[in-house]
Write a protein that holds these residues in place. Structure first.
Motif, PDB file in Angstrom:
ATOM      1  N   GLY A 489      96.657  63.951  -7.484  1.00 28.76           N
ATOM      2  CA  GLY A 489      95.321  64.500  -7.650  1.00 28.76           C
ATOM      3  C   GLY A 489      94.552  63.658  -8.656  1.00 28.76           C
ATOM      4  O   GLY A 489      95.053  62.654  -9.167  1.00 28.76           O
ATOM      5  N   THR A 490      93.331  64.069  -8.945  1.00 33.01           N
ATOM      6  CA  THR A 490      92.525  63.328  -9.913  1.00 33.01           C
ATOM      7  C   THR A 490      92.755  63.828 -11.328  1.00 33.01           C
ATOM      8  O   THR A 490      93.072  63.063 -12.228  1.00 33.01           O
ATOM      9  CB  THR A 490      91.033  63.429  -9.554  1.00 33.01           C
ATOM     10  OG1 THR A 490      90.831  62.892  -8.242  1.00 33.01           O
ATOM     11  CG2 THR A 490      90.179  62.640 -10.541  1.00 33.01           C
ATOM     12  N   ARG A 555      97.514  57.133  -8.334  1.00 27.94           N
ATOM     13  CA  ARG A 555      96.992  56.235  -7.299  1.00 27.94           C
ATOM     14  C   ARG A 555      97.485  54.801  -7.466  1.00 27.94           C
ATOM     15  O   ARG A 555      97.769  54.113  -6.477  1.00 27.94           O
ATOM     16  CB  ARG A 555      95.458  56.255  -7.309  1.00 27.94           C
ATOM     17  CG  ARG A 555      94.865  55.603  -8.542  1.00 27.94           C
ATOM     18  CD  ARG A 555      93.371  55.809  -8.670  1.00 27.94           C
ATOM     19  NE  ARG A 555      92.580  55.101  -7.709  1.00 27.94           N
ATOM     20  CZ  ARG A 555      92.281  53.807  -7.774  1.00 27.94           C
ATOM     21  NH1 ARG A 555      92.748  53.072  -8.771  1.00 27.94           N
ATOM     22  NH2 ARG A 555      91.510  53.240  -6.869  1.00 27.94           N
ATOM     23  N   VAL A 573      98.593  68.725  -4.524  1.00 24.92           N
ATOM     24  CA  VAL A 573      97.374  67.957  -4.749  1.00 24.92           C
ATOM     25  C   VAL A 573      96.448  68.852  -5.566  1.00 24.92           C
ATOM     26  O   VAL A 573      95.938  69.852  -5.065  1.00 24.92           O
ATOM     27  CB  VAL A 573      96.697  67.532  -3.431  1.00 24.92           C
ATOM     28  CG1 VAL A 573      95.478  66.666  -3.737  1.00 24.92           C
ATOM     29  CG2 VAL A 573      97.677  66.775  -2.547  1.00 24.92           C
ATOM     30  N   ILE A 576      90.678  66.327  -5.723  1.00 28.49           N
ATOM     31  CA  ILE A 576      90.323  64.929  -5.450  1.00 28.49           C
ATOM     32  C   ILE A 576      88.854  64.751  -5.813  1.00 28.49           C
ATOM     33  O   ILE A 576      87.965  65.246  -5.123  1.00 28.49           O
ATOM     34  CB  ILE A 576      90.580  64.550  -3.985  1.00 28.49           C
ATOM     35  CG1 ILE A 576      92.066  64.736  -3.653  1.00 28.49           C
ATOM     36  CG2 ILE A 576      90.158  63.107  -3.723  1.00 28.49           C
ATOM     37  CD1 ILE A 576      92.408  64.505  -2.201  1.00 28.49           C
ATOM     38  N   ALA A 593      90.850  59.793  -1.261  1.00 28.22           N
ATOM     39  CA  ALA A 593      91.574  60.897  -0.621  1.00 28.22           C
ATOM     40  C   ALA A 593      92.707  60.361   0.257  1.00 28.22           C
ATOM     41  O   ALA A 593      93.793  60.948   0.316  1.00 28.22           O
ATOM     42  CB  ALA A 593      90.616  61.750   0.199  1.00 28.22           C
ATOM     43  N   LYS A 596      95.622  59.553  -2.060  1.00 24.24           N
ATOM     44  CA  LYS A 596      96.303  60.767  -2.515  1.00 24.24           C
ATOM     45  C   LYS A 596      97.070  61.428  -1.372  1.00 24.24           C
ATOM     46  O   LYS A 596      98.127  62.046  -1.590  1.00 24.24           O
ATOM     47  CB  LYS A 596      95.294  61.762  -3.092  1.00 24.24           C
ATOM     48  CG  LYS A 596      94.440  61.222  -4.233  1.00 24.24           C
ATOM     49  CD  LYS A 596      95.244  60.943  -5.473  1.00 24.24           C
ATOM     50  CE  LYS A 596      94.340  60.540  -6.638  1.00 24.24           C
ATOM     51  NZ  LYS A 596      95.092  60.210  -7.858  1.00 24.24           N
ATOM     52  N   HIS A 617      88.152  67.778   0.164  1.00 30.55           N
ATOM     53  CA  HIS A 617      89.004  66.681   0.617  1.00 30.55           C
ATOM     54  C   HIS A 617      90.435  67.150   0.851  1.00 30.55           C
ATOM     55  O   HIS A 617      91.119  66.651   1.749  1.00 30.55           O
ATOM     56  CB  HIS A 617      88.950  65.537  -0.390  1.00 30.55           C
ATOM     57  CG  HIS A 617      87.564  65.001  -0.580  1.00 30.55           C
ATOM     58  ND1 HIS A 617      86.917  64.260   0.380  1.00 30.55           N
ATOM     59  CD2 HIS A 617      86.678  65.152  -1.607  1.00 30.55           C
ATOM     60  CE1 HIS A 617      85.701  63.952  -0.043  1.00 30.55           C
ATOM     61  NE2 HIS A 617      85.529  64.481  -1.244  1.00 30.55           N
ATOM     62  N   CYS A 618      90.888  68.115   0.065  1.00 28.18           N
ATOM     63  CA  CYS A 618      92.195  68.725   0.331  1.00 28.18           C
ATOM     64  C   CYS A 618      92.179  69.431   1.685  1.00 28.18           C
ATOM     65  O   CYS A 618      93.157  69.380   2.438  1.00 28.18           O
ATOM     66  CB  CYS A 618      92.558  69.721  -0.773  1.00 28.18           C
ATOM     67  SG  CYS A 618      93.059  68.962  -2.329  1.00 28.18           S
TER      68      CYS A 618
END
Length: 902
Positions: A489-490, A555, A573, A576, A593, A596, A617-618
């Motif tokens: 994830g971010t 990433r 996740v 994102i 995305a 990930k 995005h998930c």
């Protein structure tokens, strides 16, 4: 044209989750961007002439000759290089087949990938294919055969030997993960505590005592003789006198060989004269001081393989030889035999090239020949006295011909010596009758026997003997993997990873986990630093003490080398959001995305992907997954959540202030949000989301809801437990928060949280990261203006491609664009910036230091706290304390768990 970068992908990656072995090349076509193949005179004709085998490349056309059609129609040279890299590997004997070339959006710049079998050979193919393309462009001659030969040689130096590879291949067929340990053939099968190591056919079950017995040929003979197993008469000597004494006792013909020899080295057979015996003695002395002299047994050389005390296979071994044609010399016949593609140097191939040595010369002399002799048509000339494959011998499978009494004897021998994998050499005229009835005898017992003769016999049925070895190492019911939770994830990865690890530890597992702070096993930091890549993940999975793995997966590592694991049980996740965009050809949120998504795409079919229902995005990623999916959300009325509930699939939500698990019409309240310390009494929504994701992973890992609740309550935020994640430090008159927030989404989360934190004045310390997009830097500065009354701009130690002036200018643009009247100043040095903030802070103020290098910030803060305590005589601890969480909420209340749903 030039190659900008090359990298080796060794696991699931952005190109493919099941094609794990890829080499990626970043290529700049420069001026050749304007010259596709149809605009290069004669290019199509030259490539067809140089590499005719590429007629088999279907390419996107889907038909034989499809690639050549593309060349004639016009394609770019990166695409051509991809196909050439595959072709020259195929010419060297490798099955590769997969390649892709894609533009990056930057003129003339392409990313090209192609499959490899042996990494080092694949890397050589990069340079070779580049050179071939250049030669084709300029109409120059090129020796492709040289490159193909080099690829073979490199592969022979680096690839696994046939025995080892057969076991690895069987492990892959069974879904057992494996790692190569170092550059040799030491292999780890399985993960963590469920691993088993082996090298060739020496396994973790091979006993030292058994191997020592097998290596002492004389002791082995006596042991077998005592067990009434037929063995040749003989003894050991160290001198010529001793040699003759033994021969006088047992008579000619005899065999002379070193006591500790292997693979037939130093052995001479069928000796019939004193002079020949003396020469054989001197030859054997080159390999050891103690020499075995024993009666020569007539017949054929057989090898029986026993694994785990069970008969597996048998081969009849034929010494290295050539067959005359009445025209060619022995030397010429050997050259022809050695051209067989199955033959290689040493143990690299299923057969070994014939090398002429002293033993060969003696064998030819006995037959009245030398290398220049021309044997008659059909005449067999034997070139070795032993039939080992390592000296050029061949093998015929006779597994189905072995008499039951010989099978029983072989299994007894393996048990007597104690070898888990046992190679038994016999001399007999055949194995269809008991060897005790046909004057046969057991010659040797071998630890670490080679498998080549059984895997790829020259004649007869190949035997998958590796299957028996895997049955022994991993009998039914024995797991090869450990539970593996991968988190990407971010934002929120580290906190979620640490909380999940905490849950597993509370359950009694020894946990290995990786974070941006380091590698941990249990509560011990094994390595410090950002360890979110595949090397660190593999470190954890290789450790034999680890029972449960939690791997933060960023990433950078995915792009650089792919994942360290082929599949995981659970993937989380967290979210994102835009971060690191514009780097490594990841230019859009959709590109990010896709990176990930590699992690949830690696979830095994019956595993679980845990996704954020509030992240669009998930939601998109979920549509491409082939596994179970569970969702979490701050609201039970989220559209994705309501659909999941209707389908009776698990979700984790916040409902009426409770973290709640819902499965269909069953609801289970786990804990009040306000009693979860990392939620800071429910004021930090992003922390609540992390807690839900980890709780859902805990439930799907089989943890009870009461255990999950207990872990949520006992996971106390602070620098020791959650470093850099909302760490609070309490000075006498003001407070300081240190947080890792370093992107727009992180800044927004801190802004949302600080709305609930009262303070007379809020002082923010921010920085600009040089490799972020300008718009992201401006937005971070604008958000800082919303949440702070005064901003101090500092600089990172690494400017990452921009100057200090450029970064400051962009941040100031963001501040001025916000149109909020706040004060600001620039103090480049990080330590000076935090010290200055501490100096100007007044009673009731709150300082917030946003830094990805939070360790050094915390060091300064703790030093200043210590000075304050010394000055005031305070005895309060230096450690940080949870923000806005009253002491009573840290006491473990009674759980509200009423039983886990079925």
């Amino acid at each position: 044209m030039k190659i900008l970068k090359r990298q080796v992908l060794r696991g699931p990656n952005i190109w493919s989750n099941y094609r794990k072995k890829l080499i990626q090349v970043r290529l700049d076509l420069e001026e050749m961007e304007d010259f596709p193949t149809d605009k290069i005179p004669g290019f199509a004709e030259r490539i067809k002439s140089l590499l005719p085998g590429m007629i088999e490349h279907e390419c996107s056309e889907g038909v034989r000759g499809g690639f050549f059609t593309r060349v004639e129609r016009g394609t770019w040279l990166g695409h051509v290089m991809e196909h050439i890299a595959l072709e020259i590997q195929a010419m060297a004997g490798f099955k590769t087949g997969y390649g892709r070339t894609r533009g990056t959006g930057e003129r003339g710049i392409y990313n090209m990938v192609f499959a490899y079998e042996v990494e080092e050979a694949g890397l050589y193919a990069v340079d070779a294919s580049f050179a071939i393309v250049q030669a084709l462009v300029h109409g120059e001659d090129y020796d492709v055969a040289h490159d193909v030969d080099e690829i073979r040689k490199i592969a022979q130096r680096h690839e696994l030997g046939p025995s080892t590879k057969s076991i690895v291949d069987e492990a892959e067929r069974r879904g057992i993960p494996w790692f190569r340990v170092g550059s040799n053939s030491l292999i780890q099968l399985g993960q963590g505590k469920n691993q088993v190591q082996f090298q060739a056919t020496v396994t973790a079950k091979t006993g030292l005592r058994a191997a020592n017995i097998a290596s002492n040929k004389d002791y082995t003979k006596k042991l077998l003789a005592d067990a009434k197993i037929p063995v040749p008469k003989g003894s050991i000597c160290k001198s010529i006198e001793g040699l003759y004494e033994i021969i006088d006792e047992i008579g000619y013909p005899v065999v002379v060989k070193p006591l500790d020899g292997n693979q037939g080295k130093g052995a001479t057979i069928n000796i019939t004269t004193p002079d020949a015996a003396a020469a054989a003695f001197e030859f054997a002395k080159k390999y050891g001081d103690h020499i075995i002299v024993e009666k020569y047994i007539s017949g054929f050389d057989f090898r029986i393989l026993v694994v785990d005390n069970k008969f597996v296979a048998a081969s009849k071994r034929i010494p290295a030889h050539v067959t005359g044609d009445g025209i060619k010399s022995i030397d010429q016949l050997i050259e022809i035999v050695n051209q067989d593609p199955r033959r290689g140097d040493g143990h690299a191939n299923v057969l070994t090239k014939i090398i002429i040595d002293r033993d060969s010369e003696i064998m030819m002399e006995k037959q009245g020949y030398d290398l220049s002799s021309v044997p008659k048509s059909g005449e067999i000339v034997y070139l070795k006295s032993t039939s080992n494959l390592s000296t050029g011998g061949t093998a015929i499978d006779v597994t189905d011909e072995v008499h039951p009494e010989n099978i029983f004897m072989a299994e007894r021998i393996a048990a007597i010596v104690g070898l888990d994998i046992c190679g038994i050499d016999l001399m007999a005229f055949d194995l269809t009758t008991p060897i005790k009835d046909n004057d046969g005898a057991v010659i040797e017992v071998n630890a670490a026997p080679g498998l080549r003769m059984h895997l790829s016999p020259s004649e007869g049925k190949p035997r998958n003997v590796a299957s028996a070895i895997l049955d022994m190492l991993y009998p039914p019911g024995k797991p090869s993997r450990i539970p593996l939770v991968a988190i990407t994830g971010t934002n929120g990865k580290t906190t979620t990873s640490r909380l999940m690890s905490h849950m597993a530890k509370q359950r009694g597992f020894r946990v290995g986990y990786t974070t941006t702070d380091g590698i941990y096993i249990d509560d011990f930091q094994i390595e410090k630093g950002d360890t979110t890549g595949p090397v660190s993940a593999q470190f954890v999975l290789r450790d034999p003490s680890v029972e449960f793995a939690v791997l933060e997966t960023a990433r950078g590592g995915i792009l650089r080398a792919g994942l360290a694991f082929s599949e995981c049980d659970i993937a989380i996740v967290t979210n994102i959001k835009g971060d690191h965009l514009g780097l490594n050809d990841i230019n859009t949120i959709e590109d990010l995305a896709n990176v990930k998504a590699v992690v949830p795409r690696s979830v095994k079919k019956d595993g679980w992907a845990i996704l954020n229902a509030e992240d669009e995005h998930c939601v998109k990623i979920s549509k491409e997954l082939d596994c179970n999916i569970a969702w979490f959300s701050l609201s039970r009325y989220n559209e994705v959540i309501t659909k999941q509930i209707a389908e009776s699939k698990p979700v984790m939500v916040v409902d009426e202030g409770w973290i709640t698990l819902i499965i269909g019409n069953q609801e289970f309240r786990i804990e009040k949000v306000t009693k979860v310390p990392i939620s800071f009494q429910g004021t930090a929504n992003f922390m609540v989301a992390n807690a839900m994701a980890a709780s859902l992973a805990g439930y799907l890992s089989g943890f009870g809801l009461d255990e999950i609740a207990d872990s949520l309550r006992s996971f106390i935020p602070g620098y020791e437990q959650t470093p850099g994640r909302l760490n609070l430090f309490q000075f006498k008159k003001f407070k300081v928060i240190v947080d890792y927030a370093h992107n727009v989404h992180g800044y927004a989360a801190i802004e949302d949280y600080l709305k609930n934190v009262p303070a007379k004045r809020k002082i923010g310390i921010i920085s600009g990261i040089g490799d972020r997009r300008e718009e992201d830097l401006r937005e971070c500065a604008a958000i800082a203006c919303k949440m702070f009354d005064h901003v101090i701009i500092r600089q990172d130690h690494s400017l990452r491609g921009r100057t200090e002036e450029e970064i400051n200018s962009i941040l100031l643009d963001g501040i001025f664009a916000s149109k909020k009247c706040i004060s600001h100043e620039i103090i480049a040095d990080e330590a000076k910036a935090i010290k200055h903030a501490l100096e100007i802070a007044q009673e009731g103020d709150l300082i917030v230091a946003l830094s990805d290098l939070y360790q050094s910030v915390v060091d300064v803060i703790k030093s200043e706290m210590e000075k304050e305590q010394l000055a005031t005589g305070s005895s309060s601890p230096l450690s940080d304390t949870p923000l806005l969480v009253p002491p009573h909420s840290l006491i473990h209340p009674n759980t509200n768990y009423y039983g886990r749903p079925a």
